[in-house]
Scaffold this motif. Structure first.
Motif, PDB file in Angstrom:
ATOM      1  N   LYS A   1      36.495  -7.987 -20.794  1.00 55.86           N
ATOM      2  CA  LYS A   1      35.932  -6.215 -21.310  1.00 55.86           C
ATOM      3  C   LYS A   1      35.630  -6.095 -23.222  1.00 55.86           C
ATOM      4  O   LYS A   1      35.620  -5.369 -23.340  1.00 55.86           O
ATOM      5  CB  LYS A   1      37.438  -5.495 -20.983  1.00 55.86           C
ATOM      6  CG  LYS A   1      37.693  -4.094 -21.219  1.00 55.86           C
ATOM      7  CD  LYS A   1      38.701  -3.161 -20.313  1.00 55.86           C
ATOM      8  CE  LYS A   1      38.640  -1.813 -21.089  1.00 55.86           C
ATOM      9  NZ  LYS A   1      39.768  -1.130 -20.629  1.00 55.86           N
ATOM     10  N   TYR A   2      35.889  -7.119 -23.656  1.00 57.37           N
ATOM     11  CA  TYR A   2      35.581  -7.502 -25.451  1.00 57.37           C
ATOM     12  C   TYR A   2      35.171  -7.910 -25.502  1.00 57.37           C
ATOM     13  O   TYR A   2      35.028  -9.215 -24.854  1.00 57.37           O
ATOM     14  CB  TYR A   2      38.102  -7.290 -25.842  1.00 57.37           C
ATOM     15  CG  TYR A   2      37.792  -6.315 -25.287  1.00 57.37           C
ATOM     16  CD1 TYR A   2      38.754  -4.758 -25.864  1.00 57.37           C
ATOM     17  CD2 TYR A   2      38.809  -6.360 -24.168  1.00 57.37           C
ATOM     18  CE1 TYR A   2      39.435  -4.464 -25.707  1.00 57.37           C
ATOM     19  CE2 TYR A   2      39.830  -5.929 -23.487  1.00 57.37           C
ATOM     20  CZ  TYR A   2      40.166  -4.497 -24.110  1.00 57.37           C
ATOM     21  OH  TYR A   2      41.365  -3.509 -23.765  1.00 57.37           O
ATOM     22  N   PRO A   3      34.538  -7.946 -26.761  1.00 53.92           N
ATOM     23  CA  PRO A   3      33.502  -7.824 -27.019  1.00 53.92           C
ATOM     24  C   PRO A   3      33.862 -10.092 -28.062  1.00 53.92           C
ATOM     25  O   PRO A   3      35.409 -10.079 -28.067  1.00 53.92           O
ATOM     26  CB  PRO A   3      32.545  -7.928 -28.343  1.00 53.92           C
ATOM     27  CG  PRO A   3      33.674  -6.796 -28.826  1.00 53.92           C
ATOM     28  CD  PRO A   3      34.425  -6.484 -27.146  1.00 53.92           C
ATOM     29  N   GLY A   4      33.096 -10.903 -28.571  1.00 56.64           N
ATOM     30  CA  GLY A   4      33.108 -12.046 -29.376  1.00 56.64           C
ATOM     31  C   GLY A   4      33.746 -13.046 -28.459  1.00 56.64           C
ATOM     32  O   GLY A   4      34.163 -13.318 -26.911  1.00 56.64           O
ATOM     33  N   PRO A   5      34.118 -14.312 -29.172  1.00 54.64           N
ATOM     34  CA  PRO A   5      33.924 -15.489 -28.297  1.00 54.64           C
ATOM     35  C   PRO A   5      35.159 -15.573 -27.888  1.00 54.64           C
ATOM     36  O   PRO A   5      36.308 -14.830 -28.123  1.00 54.64           O
ATOM     37  CB  PRO A   5      33.758 -16.332 -30.162  1.00 54.64           C
ATOM     38  CG  PRO A   5      34.152 -15.325 -30.962  1.00 54.64           C
ATOM     39  CD  PRO A   5      33.667 -14.295 -30.956  1.00 54.64           C
ATOM     40  N   LYS A   6      35.416 -16.456 -27.019  1.00 58.73           N
ATOM     41  CA  LYS A   6      36.305 -16.704 -25.857  1.00 58.73           C
ATOM     42  C   LYS A   6      36.904 -17.910 -26.227  1.00 58.73           C
ATOM     43  O   LYS A   6      36.404 -19.383 -26.296  1.00 58.73           O
ATOM     44  CB  LYS A   6      36.385 -16.340 -24.313  1.00 58.73           C
ATOM     45  CG  LYS A   6      35.434 -14.921 -24.215  1.00 58.73           C
ATOM     46  CD  LYS A   6      36.356 -13.772 -24.445  1.00 58.73           C
ATOM     47  CE  LYS A   6      35.223 -12.244 -23.972  1.00 58.73           C
ATOM     48  NZ  LYS A   6      35.572 -11.279 -25.344  1.00 58.73           N
ATOM     49  N   GLY A   7      38.186 -18.221 -25.342  1.00 59.95           N
ATOM     50  CA  GLY A   7      38.631 -20.009 -25.859  1.00 59.95           C
ATOM     51  C   GLY A   7      39.604 -19.851 -24.215  1.00 59.95           C
ATOM     52  O   GLY A   7      39.937 -18.919 -23.420  1.00 59.95           O
ATOM     53  N   GLN A   8      39.205 -21.142 -23.861  1.00 56.79           N
ATOM     54  CA  GLN A   8      40.324 -22.079 -22.693  1.00 56.79           C
ATOM     55  C   GLN A   8      41.229 -23.652 -22.978  1.00 56.79           C
ATOM     56  O   GLN A   8      40.220 -23.878 -24.403  1.00 56.79           O
ATOM     57  CB  GLN A   8      39.705 -21.968 -21.600  1.00 56.79           C
ATOM     58  CG  GLN A   8      38.842 -22.807 -21.293  1.00 56.79           C
ATOM     59  CD  GLN A   8      38.064 -22.497 -20.474  1.00 56.79           C
ATOM     60  OE1 GLN A   8      37.674 -23.212 -19.370  1.00 56.79           O
ATOM     61  NE2 GLN A   8      36.956 -21.197 -19.468  1.00 56.79           N
ATOM     62  N   VAL A   9      42.155 -23.725 -22.722  1.00 62.46           N
ATOM     63  CA  VAL A   9      42.463 -24.446 -23.681  1.00 62.46           C
ATOM     64  C   VAL A   9      43.362 -25.225 -21.229  1.00 62.46           C
ATOM     65  O   VAL A   9      43.946 -25.070 -20.766  1.00 62.46           O
ATOM     66  CB  VAL A   9      43.929 -24.241 -23.708  1.00 62.46           C
ATOM     67  CG1 VAL A   9      45.449 -25.588 -24.065  1.00 62.46           C
ATOM     68  CG2 VAL A   9      43.664 -23.531 -25.269  1.00 62.46           C
TER      69      VAL A   9
ATOM     70  N   GLN B   1      33.305  -7.980 -35.459  1.00 61.50           N
ATOM     71  CA  GLN B   1      34.833  -7.600 -35.058  1.00 61.50           C
ATOM     72  C   GLN B   1      34.615  -8.957 -33.327  1.00 61.50           C
ATOM     73  O   GLN B   1      33.887  -7.900 -32.924  1.00 61.50           O
ATOM     74  CB  GLN B   1      35.139  -6.250 -34.926  1.00 61.50           C
ATOM     75  CG  GLN B   1      35.374  -5.482 -36.463  1.00 61.50           C
ATOM     76  CD  GLN B   1      36.139  -6.565 -36.679  1.00 61.50           C
ATOM     77  OE1 GLN B   1      37.625  -5.940 -36.312  1.00 61.50           O
ATOM     78  NE2 GLN B   1      36.624  -6.853 -38.262  1.00 61.50           N
ATOM     79  N   ALA B   2      36.017  -8.967 -33.358  1.00 61.76           N
ATOM     80  CA  ALA B   2      36.252  -9.197 -31.513  1.00 61.76           C
ATOM     81  C   ALA B   2      37.630  -8.577 -31.416  1.00 61.76           C
ATOM     82  O   ALA B   2      37.541  -6.971 -31.518  1.00 61.76           O
ATOM     83  CB  ALA B   2      36.892 -10.708 -32.137  1.00 61.76           C
ATOM     84  N   VAL B   3      38.602  -9.183 -29.834  1.00 58.53           N
ATOM     85  CA  VAL B   3      38.931  -8.792 -29.953  1.00 58.53           C
ATOM     86  C   VAL B   3      40.198  -7.631 -30.470  1.00 58.53           C
ATOM     87  O   VAL B   3      40.287  -6.101 -30.205  1.00 58.53           O
ATOM     88  CB  VAL B   3      39.718  -9.152 -28.402  1.00 58.53           C
ATOM     89  CG1 VAL B   3      41.307  -8.275 -28.041  1.00 58.53           C
ATOM     90  CG2 VAL B   3      39.547  -9.735 -27.828  1.00 58.53           C
ATOM     91  N   MET B   4      40.608  -8.492 -31.311  1.00 57.55           N
ATOM     92  CA  MET B   4      41.718  -7.854 -32.555  1.00 57.55           C
ATOM     93  C   MET B   4      41.948  -7.628 -33.415  1.00 57.55           C
ATOM     94  O   MET B   4      42.594  -9.078 -34.628  1.00 57.55           O
ATOM     95  CB  MET B   4      43.312  -8.262 -31.812  1.00 57.55           C
ATOM     96  CG  MET B   4      43.633  -7.987 -30.478  1.00 57.55           C
ATOM     97  SD  MET B   4      45.375  -8.648 -30.258  1.00 57.55           S
ATOM     98  CE  MET B   4      45.625  -8.008 -28.398  1.00 57.55           C
ATOM     99  N   GLY B   5      40.650  -7.418 -34.194  1.00 58.47           N
ATOM    100  CA  GLY B   5      40.405  -8.122 -36.007  1.00 58.47           C
ATOM    101  C   GLY B   5      38.715  -9.090 -36.181  1.00 58.47           C
ATOM    102  O   GLY B   5      38.280  -9.151 -34.845  1.00 58.47           O
ATOM    103  N   PRO B   6      38.960  -9.088 -37.118  1.00 62.83           N
ATOM    104  CA  PRO B   6      37.994 -10.675 -37.626  1.00 62.83           C
ATOM    105  C   PRO B   6      38.159 -11.454 -36.507  1.00 62.83           C
ATOM    106  O   PRO B   6      39.374 -11.871 -36.193  1.00 62.83           O
ATOM    107  CB  PRO B   6      38.633 -10.453 -38.540  1.00 62.83           C
ATOM    108  CG  PRO B   6      39.293  -9.803 -39.509  1.00 62.83           C
ATOM    109  CD  PRO B   6      39.557  -9.187 -38.215  1.00 62.83           C
ATOM    110  N   ALA B   7      36.652 -11.940 -36.325  1.00 65.09           N
ATOM    111  CA  ALA B   7      36.850 -13.343 -35.148  1.00 65.09           C
ATOM    112  C   ALA B   7      36.692 -14.712 -35.895  1.00 65.09           C
ATOM    113  O   ALA B   7      36.770 -14.674 -36.986  1.00 65.09           O
ATOM    114  CB  ALA B   7      35.856 -13.076 -34.618  1.00 65.09           C
ATOM    115  N   VAL B   8      37.295 -15.504 -35.020  1.00 60.28           N
ATOM    116  CA  VAL B   8      37.338 -17.024 -35.356  1.00 60.28           C
ATOM    117  C   VAL B   8      35.660 -16.904 -34.436  1.00 60.28           C
ATOM    118  O   VAL B   8      36.538 -17.795 -33.405  1.00 60.28           O
ATOM    119  CB  VAL B   8      38.506 -17.590 -35.258  1.00 60.28           C
ATOM    120  CG1 VAL B   8      38.449 -19.291 -35.867  1.00 60.28           C
ATOM    121  CG2 VAL B   8      40.205 -17.208 -35.707  1.00 60.28           C
ATOM    122  N   ALA B   9      34.764 -17.188 -35.618  1.00 65.58           N
ATOM    123  CA  ALA B   9      33.527 -17.613 -34.889  1.00 65.58           C
ATOM    124  C   ALA B   9      33.145 -18.667 -34.566  1.00 65.58           C
ATOM    125  O   ALA B   9      32.793 -19.616 -35.125  1.00 65.58           O
ATOM    126  CB  ALA B   9      32.189 -16.893 -35.289  1.00 65.58           C
TER     127      ALA B   9
END
Length: 162
Positions: free
Chosen positions: A47-55, A121-129
């Motif tokens: 639902k939100y912009p920016g990079p995602k991650g998985q572990v 911006q990503a989901v909750m503020g600044p991204a770690v791109a």
């Protein structure tokens, strides 16, 4: 003739065993589905912009997925979680759309370069791109601001904004 047949059956097995160790180390990113929720905060990931991650975790079939790389790092940097992690995956933002990152662009988070403190911006503020190369990270930082970092530079204090 029997020896030849036995040899033909055994050799591929031996070769497969020697290749298995390399294949076991390389993790494949899982698709993030429309209704997947962030393992850290519970928000809908897509639902939100920016990079995602998985572990990927040792001995687990469930792969925790995150709505942001910030949430992924918040989880992954916790001492009790670090020992269980076999792989971390993030989107390479040099090759995918910021608004809708494509799952085919996942890369190894430990090999990535990051831009922290960007105006994007990503989901909750600044991204770690994340980016696959230092050059791509530097280009992004020039355009949108932020500091270029390696995986080892990212810690909980940075993620928490201290």
């Amino acid at each position: 003739m029997k020896k030849f047949l036995i040899l033909c059956l055994i050799l591929p097995s031996l070769f497969a065993c020697s290749q298995g160790d390399v294949a076991a180390v390389k993790q494949q990113a899982e698709t993030i589905n429309t209704h997947d929720r962030c393992h850290q905060c519970g928000m809908m990931i897509k639902k939100y912009p920016g990079p995602k991650g998985q572990v990927h975790l040792r001995g687990e079939t469930l792969v925790p997925k995150f709505c942001s790389t910030r949430d992924m790092f918040s989880f992954a940097l916790q001492p009790e979680n670090q020992r269980q992690i076999t792989a971390l995956m993030v989107h390479d933002m040099a090759v995918t759309d910021w608004q809708h990152p494509d799952d085919s662009s996942f890369i190894d988070a430990k090999q990535a370069w990051y831009v922290y403190g960007t105006s994007k911006q990503a989901v909750m503020g600044p991204a770690v791109a994340p980016f696959n190369s230092k050059e791509a990270a530097e280009q992004f930082a020039t355009e949108f601001g932020g500091a270029v970092l390696q995986f080892e530079d990212i810690n909980l204090e940075l993620i928490m904004g201290n």
